[in-house]
Design an enzyme around this catalytic site. Structure first.
Site, PDB file in Angstrom:
ATOM      1  N   ARG A  59     -80.829  -3.946 105.346  1.00  0.00           N
ATOM      2  CA  ARG A  59     -81.753  -2.824 105.570  1.00  0.00           C
ATOM      3  C   ARG A  59     -82.574  -2.471 104.337  1.00  0.00           C
ATOM      4  NH1 ARG A  59     -77.438  -3.192 107.260  1.00  0.00           N
ATOM      5  NH2 ARG A  59     -76.822  -2.883 109.414  1.00  0.00           N
ATOM      6  N   THR A  60     -81.881  -2.289 103.218  1.00  0.00           N
ATOM      7  CA  THR A  60     -82.571  -1.786 102.033  1.00  0.00           C
ATOM      8  C   THR A  60     -83.562  -2.827 101.514  1.00  0.00           C
ATOM      9  OG1 THR A  60     -80.497  -0.669 101.561  1.00  0.00           O
ATOM     10  CG2 THR A  60     -82.142  -0.638  99.817  1.00  0.00           C
ATOM     11  N   LYS A  87     -76.747 -19.497  84.721  1.00  0.00           N
ATOM     12  CA  LYS A  87     -76.683 -20.193  83.411  1.00  0.00           C
ATOM     13  C   LYS A  87     -76.240 -19.229  82.317  1.00  0.00           C
ATOM     14  CE  LYS A  87     -80.823 -22.593  84.825  1.00  0.00           C
ATOM     15  NZ  LYS A  87     -82.249 -22.595  84.503  1.00  0.00           N
ATOM     16  N   ARG A 109     -80.519  -3.378  93.207  1.00  0.00           N
ATOM     17  CA  ARG A 109     -79.176  -3.136  93.771  1.00  0.00           C
ATOM     18  C   ARG A 109     -78.199  -3.935  92.923  1.00  0.00           C
ATOM     19  NH1 ARG A 109     -76.988  -3.219  99.826  1.00  0.00           N
ATOM     20  NH2 ARG A 109     -78.097  -1.242  99.678  1.00  0.00           N
ATOM     21  N   HIS A 137     -76.754   5.935  95.943  1.00  0.00           N
ATOM     22  CA  HIS A 137     -77.700   5.160  96.767  1.00  0.00           C
ATOM     23  C   HIS A 137     -78.764   6.169  97.224  1.00  0.00           C
ATOM     24  CE1 HIS A 137     -79.438   2.336  99.405  1.00  0.00           C
ATOM     25  NE2 HIS A 137     -78.392   1.909 100.081  1.00  0.00           N
TER      26      HIS A 137
HETATM   27  N1   CP Z   1     -77.342   1.065 104.192  1.00  0.00           N
HETATM   28  C1   CP Z   1     -77.507  -0.007 103.407  1.00  0.00           C
HETATM   29  O1   CP Z   1     -77.635   0.084 102.173  1.00  0.00           O
HETATM   30  O2   CP Z   1     -77.540  -1.178 104.113  1.00  0.00           O
HETATM   31  P1   CP Z   1     -77.782  -2.620 103.488  1.00  0.00           P
HETATM   32  O3   CP Z   1     -76.570  -2.950 102.654  1.00  0.00           O
HETATM   33  O4   CP Z   1     -77.954  -3.541 104.673  1.00  0.00           O
HETATM   34  O5   CP Z   1     -79.021  -2.550 102.626  1.00  0.00           O
END
Ligand code: CP
Length: 306
Positions: A59-60, A87, A109, A137
């Site tokens: 999603r993100t 590496k 992320r 998040h």
């Molecule tokens: N909710 C969320 O962060 O989903 P993803 O891990 O699919 O990005």
């Protein structure tokens, strides 16, 4: 509109005015996204985004890329497994390398808390936290607030139960900051080993009994059981967890007519929530995904042009 944030690192950094500025900008973009084909803009033509995902995401990652393209940006996608990390390149070297390519925004992320803030120290770009370890998040919490706000609910009147694996959840921490900043009541629900001591000591209401809260809450926000972050067994087994904390149709029937169900995804069907509840009329799970693109367009626009 007043906007002064170059980065989006933590929900905790955003006050009520900043959050509503984001939601209002998101609402503008939402209208264009509902068309077919969806509306694209040139607001960020000439700007470049790099998406650095060191952990899996559907999603993100996809909604950031779509948001960037819908605003006219050039997009670079970094794949951890095929990068020079293999590496031995460090995170800081990776960030400095990408910064030297003169990108305007880096979306990160990472499994380690603090990495987006580190990137902000070593790069000239705007940094957006797309999920860091068990810490925060922020874009997930903002899209959840936008989903509730667009549904016509007054957030300051809501009582929200956050249910499940709160200990390992970066979503829960951002969600709590965001909801409390907008005046909502929050109650944490889960097995005691999954309720973080610091949040309970901070005075947030909590219980280990889901049945007790069902009739009184406006939102049931279910969290994914994060097996990848559990170093030891925190729950007996998934079947047992569902019996005590899973949202079945029977439990849903004990809620108010106006109560809605949310989940950040990905959903473990039959563990946090039953198949029937995922697609129930009270479920906002796909509305959350839908809001994600517009919300991320709003953030990109604001950090680069606001
Ligand atoms: N909710 C969320 O962060 O989903 P993803 O891990 O699919 O990005």
């Amino acid at each position: 509109m007043s906007w002064s944030h170059k980065h989006i690192l933590r929900l905790k950094d955003l006050d009520k005015d900043s959050i509503y500025t984001i939601l209002e900008k998101g609402r503008e973009f939402m209208e264009g996204l509902d068309r077919r084909p969806a509306r694209s803009y040139e607001y960020l033509k000439g700007y470049t985004a790099a998406n650095l995902f060191f952990e899996p995401s559907t999603r993100t990652r996809m909604s950031f890329e779509l948001a960037q393209k819908r605003l006219g940006m050039e997009v670079l996608n970094f794949h951890a497994t095929t990068s020079s990390l293999a590496k031995g390149e460090t995170f800081v070297d990776t960030v400095q390398t990408i910064d030297a390519m003169n990108v305007d925004c880096i979306v990160i992320r990472h499994m380690k808390p603090g990495t987006p803030a580190t990137a902000a120290e070593y790069s000239r770009a705007s940094i957006i936290n797309a999920g860091e370890g068990s810490h925060e998040h922020p874009t997930q919490a903002l899209l959840d607030l936008m989903t509730l706000w667009l549904s016509g609910r007054e957030i300051s009147n809501l009582k929200v139960a956050i249910v499940g694996d709160i200990l390992h959840s970066r979503v829960a921490r951002s969600e709590i900051y965001g909801l409390q900043t907008l005046g909502a009541q929050v109650i944490l629900v889960g097995p005691p080993p999954l309720l973080p001591v610091d949040l309970m000591q901070a005075g947030i209401s909590h219980t280990d009994n889901l049945e007790d809260v069902l009739p009184e809450v406006d939102v049931l926000y279910l969290l994914r059981i994060q097996k990848e972050r559990m170093a030891e067994a925190f729950i007996p087994d998934e079947e047992e967890y569902f019996k005590t904390y899973g949202l079945s149709l029977e439990r849903l029937e004990a809620t108010k007519d106006s109560c809605v169900v949310m989940h950040p995804g990905p959903v473990n069907r039959g563990v946090e929530v039953s198949h029937e509840v995922v697609s129930h009329s009270k479920s906002l799970i796909l509305e959350q995904v839908r809001a994600g693109v517009a919300l991320r367009m709003a953030l990109l626009y604001l950090v680069l042009k606001g």
